[in-house]
Design a protein around this motif. Structure first.
Motif: not given
Ligand SMILES: Cc1cc2nc3c(=O)[nH]c(=O)nc-3n(C[C@H](O)[C@H](O)[C@H](O)COP(=O)(O)OP(=O)(O)OC[C@H]3O[C@@H](n4cnc5c(N)ncnc54)[C@H](O)[C@@H]3O)c2cc1C
Length: 330
Positions: A124-132, A134-139, A153-164
């Motif tokens: 996401l940060q590097a500007g790849f197309s992803c669900w977040k 506007g794309g239709k894929f999670c790299d 298991k994740g739904h759409l975006c597979l990035a983990n929750s970052p909050s401590d």
């Protein structure tokens, strides 16, 4: 950076009226540690930014003997990390706040912002197309998932929750207070952070509608011990590769109640009721802590490159449980 209107909110009602007017075109700013980065990177393109810091009375840590703890949304992470009351009664939360980023980030970053922050996935940060974006894929599904990928298991975006602070609050049964033009509501933190879901055209990790604001966190009074353990690549300025928040009520050496919540490994703070139930009614020792750790990770389905998080999480759970039980092996 795209230009935007900036409104210094004078009260929660004032902030809500501006949010209602702009809808999905607006967003709120607290410490700005995340939001400004995302605006500069064009990851977020608001027409209006509503500054919450100008609202008086939203920064407090208040312990009420009959009710428990109340924390205002604008309270900084430094204040939470350094609060004597928190270190004494809710040590897991103070430890979690202390583990966030660096002193500079903690001095400005707020607990509300820490809970509402978006994912930090490098695609996401590097500007790849992803669900977040506007794309239709999670790299992360087939790509480099070592750092930011979920193992559950994740739904759409597979990035983990970052909050401590989110897992630490979940282990303390925290409730989130939300204000909107329709009134106020209170939800358990795990319902507040359910994993990625669409709210309008935003794929977000929390349930806030565009015209809602997090105002307060409430933690019930419990005779509980709590701990937060985090493993990251560096000791500061880094997100959890895996973390564990554990709490337990121990009477005469026997566990009466427990919470086991994992961070950094799922799209939301991951609570394991199965692991908790094997602890209740028993003395937490090395063997039982290991059993609970195995059970907590039974549903893990790692991506291509993050299988190491399974073993890492088990070790953290074992250590955290021994620590809350007073059987610390560190
Ligand atoms: C280099 C770096 C390292 C980091 N490391 C860690 C780490 O190890 N652990 C960790 O947990 N975090 C980490 N973070 C994230 C950072 O600590 C949090 O982002 C910070 O707590 C955010 O608080 P803030 O007040 O600055 O939020 P802001 O940037 O102001 O807001 C963040 C988001 O929350 C929303 N928001 C803020 N307050 C409210 C509210 N009251 N109601 C509704 N929405 C709200 C904003 O609209 C925005 O979307 C790191 C960030 C950086 C830049």
């Amino acid at each position: 950076m795209k230009s935007f209107a900036h409104v210094n909110a004078l009260s929660v009602d004032h902030a809500l009226s501006v949010l209602e007017k702009y809808g999905q075109e607006a967003c709120v700013i607290a410490g700005g540690q995340d939001l400004l980065f995302r605006i500069k990177k064009y990851l977020v393109k608001p027409s209006c930014v509503v500054n919450l810091k100008t609202i008086p009375g939203l920064s407090y840590v208040r312990f009420e003997p009959a009710q428990g703890l109340k924390i205002g949304a604008l309270t900084t992470l430094s204040r939470i990390a350094g609060s004597a009351e928190l270190c004494k009664r809710y040590s897991g939360l103070a430890q979690a706040a202390r583990s966030v980023a660096s002193p500079q980030t903690r001095n400005l970053g707020t607990i509300g912002g820490n809970l509402c922050q978006d994912v930090w996935c490098w695609y996401l940060q590097a500007g790849f197309s992803c669900w977040k974006s506007g794309g239709k894929f999670c790299d992360l599904a087939g790509g480099d998932s070592r750092y930011y990928g979920s193992i559950m298991k994740g739904h759409l975006c597979l990035a983990n929750s970052p909050s401590d602070t989110a897992p630490a609050l979940a282990a303390l049964d925290a409730q989130i207070h939300i204000a909107s033009p329709r009134g106020t509501r209170k939800v358990p933190i795990l319902e507040f952070l359910p994993g990625h879901q669409w709210v309008g055209n935003r794929l977000q990790c929390h349930i806030l509608q565009p015209d809602e604001v997090l105002t307060e966190i409430e933690i019930p009074l419990q005779p509980t011990r709590s701990v937060y353990l985090k493993f990251a690549l560096r000791k500061s300025w880094n997100f959890a590769l895996a973390s564990v928040a554990a709490s337990a009520t121990i009477e005469d050496g026997i566990c009466q109640d427990a919470r086991v919540v994992l961070g950094g490994i799922a799209t939301h703070p991951y609570r394991s009721p199965e692991a908790e139930s094997v602890l209740v009614g028993r003395k937490i020792d090395e063997r039982l802590a290991q059993d609970a750790a195995e059970i907590a990770l039974e549903k893990a389905r790692p991506l291509k490159m993050n299988g190491y998080k399974v073993g890492l999480s088990k070790t953290l759970i074992r250590r955290a449980l021994l620590s809350v039980a007073g059987e610390d092996d560190n």
